[in-house]
Design a protein around this motif. Structure first.
Motif, short mmCIF file in Angstrom:
data_model
loop_
_atom_site.label_atom_id
_atom_site.label_comp_id
_atom_site.label_asym_id
_atom_site.label_seq_id
_atom_site.Cartn_x
_atom_site.Cartn_y
_atom_site.Cartn_z
N MET A 15 1.28 1.55 -8.94
CA MET A 15 -0.13 1.31 -9.28
C MET A 15 -1.10 0.33 -8.21
N THR A 16 -0.35 -0.83 -8.21
CA THR A 16 -1.03 -2.02 -7.38
C THR A 16 -1.17 -1.16 -5.85
N LEU A 17 -0.24 -0.79 -5.29
CA LEU A 17 -0.32 -0.19 -3.75
C LEU A 17 -1.39 0.95 -3.91
N SER A 18 -1.36 1.96 -4.83
CA SER A 18 -2.52 2.89 -4.78
C SER A 18 -3.74 2.65 -5.05
N ALA A 19 -3.81 1.35 -5.84
CA ALA A 19 -5.37 0.90 -6.38
C ALA A 19 -5.78 0.23 -4.94
N LEU A 20 -5.00 -0.59 -4.25
CA LEU A 20 -5.55 -1.14 -3.02
C LEU A 20 -5.77 0.01 -1.80
N THR A 21 -5.00 0.88 -1.52
CA THR A 21 -5.13 1.84 -0.78
C THR A 21 -6.36 2.67 -1.11
N LEU A 22 -6.76 3.18 -2.47
CA LEU A 22 -7.89 3.82 -2.80
C LEU A 22 -9.16 2.82 -2.82
N ALA A 55 -17.09 6.63 -4.00
CA ALA A 55 -17.49 6.21 -5.40
C ALA A 55 -16.21 6.94 -6.03
N LEU A 56 -15.74 8.25 -5.94
CA LEU A 56 -14.61 8.60 -6.72
C LEU A 56 -13.27 7.87 -6.37
N TYR A 57 -13.10 7.64 -5.04
CA TYR A 57 -11.82 6.74 -4.71
C TYR A 57 -11.85 5.25 -5.31
N PHE A 58 -13.04 4.64 -5.23
CA PHE A 58 -13.18 3.34 -6.09
C PHE A 58 -12.93 3.37 -7.34
N GLY A 59 -13.51 4.28 -8.21
CA GLY A 59 -13.28 4.38 -9.55
C GLY A 59 -11.79 4.84 -9.93
N PHE A 60 -11.20 5.51 -8.92
CA PHE A 60 -9.82 5.79 -9.20
C PHE A 60 -8.97 4.54 -8.93
N ALA A 61 -9.48 3.83 -8.20
CA ALA A 61 -8.58 2.49 -7.66
C ALA A 61 -8.92 1.66 -8.95
N MET A 62 -9.97 1.54 -9.41
CA MET A 62 -10.15 0.66 -10.69
C MET A 62 -9.58 1.00 -11.78
N THR A 66 -6.54 -1.41 -13.19
CA THR A 66 -6.30 -1.85 -14.77
C THR A 66 -5.19 -1.37 -15.55
N SER A 67 -4.36 -0.22 -15.00
CA SER A 67 -3.25 0.55 -15.67
C SER A 67 -2.14 -0.18 -15.01
N LYS A 68 -2.08 -1.20 -14.10
CA LYS A 68 -1.05 -1.56 -13.42
C LYS A 68 0.08 -2.35 -14.31
N ASN A 69 -0.52 -3.03 -15.39
CA ASN A 69 0.27 -3.79 -16.33
C ASN A 69 0.78 -2.82 -17.57
#
Length: 133
Positions: A15-22, A55-62, A66-69
């Motif tokens: 989740m952290t890697l995908s959030a950073l990438t997105l 905007a879509l990528y950034f929203g998915f990243a957020m 927030t789900s990483k934990n």
């Protein structure tokens, strides 16, 4: 599940890697759409589409950040895992298809990254969190 177990869990890393990438991709598309569109097509006419995708990528990243934990895998966090799995699998196929037409290395790299995330989210989808830790 204790905090130390969550920190070691594969879901937190994925989740952290995908959030950073997105997030990086989304910010790039939001702030540099004209430059990216010009590089891709030589035409800036539809760069607004890249901003919407950003905007879509950034929203998915957020959402991922927030789900990483959270406990993810199996039946836990199914919606976020399925959304990511769908995005990365379909995106990987589309980017690979585009690479086969253009043979530009950047699209091959992007498709490999997408498929790695698709495999990772497929793993989360099929694995119960307790068996993964």
């Amino acid at each position: 599940m204790s905090n130390s177990e969550i920190l070691k869990s594969p879901s937190k890393i994925i989740m952290t890697l995908s959030a950073l990438t997105l997030g990086i991709s989304g910010i790039s598309l939001l702030f540099f759409p004209d430059e990216i569109m010009h590089k891709l097509s030589g035409n800036n006419q539809y760069s607004i589409i890249l901003q919407v995708i950003g905007a879509l990528y950034f929203g998915f990243a957020m959402s991922n950040w927030t789900s990483k934990n959270s406990i993810l895998g199996g039946i836990y966090g199914r919606a976020i895992v399925i959304g990511n799995l769908s995005h990365f699998m379909i995106g990987g196929i589309l980017i690979l298809k585009f690479y086969l037409k253009t043979t530009e290395l950047i699209f091959l790299i992007a498709s490999v990254i997408y498929f790695l995330f698709a495999i990772s989210f497929g793993y989360l989808f099929r694995t119960h969190p307790k068996s993964a830790v």
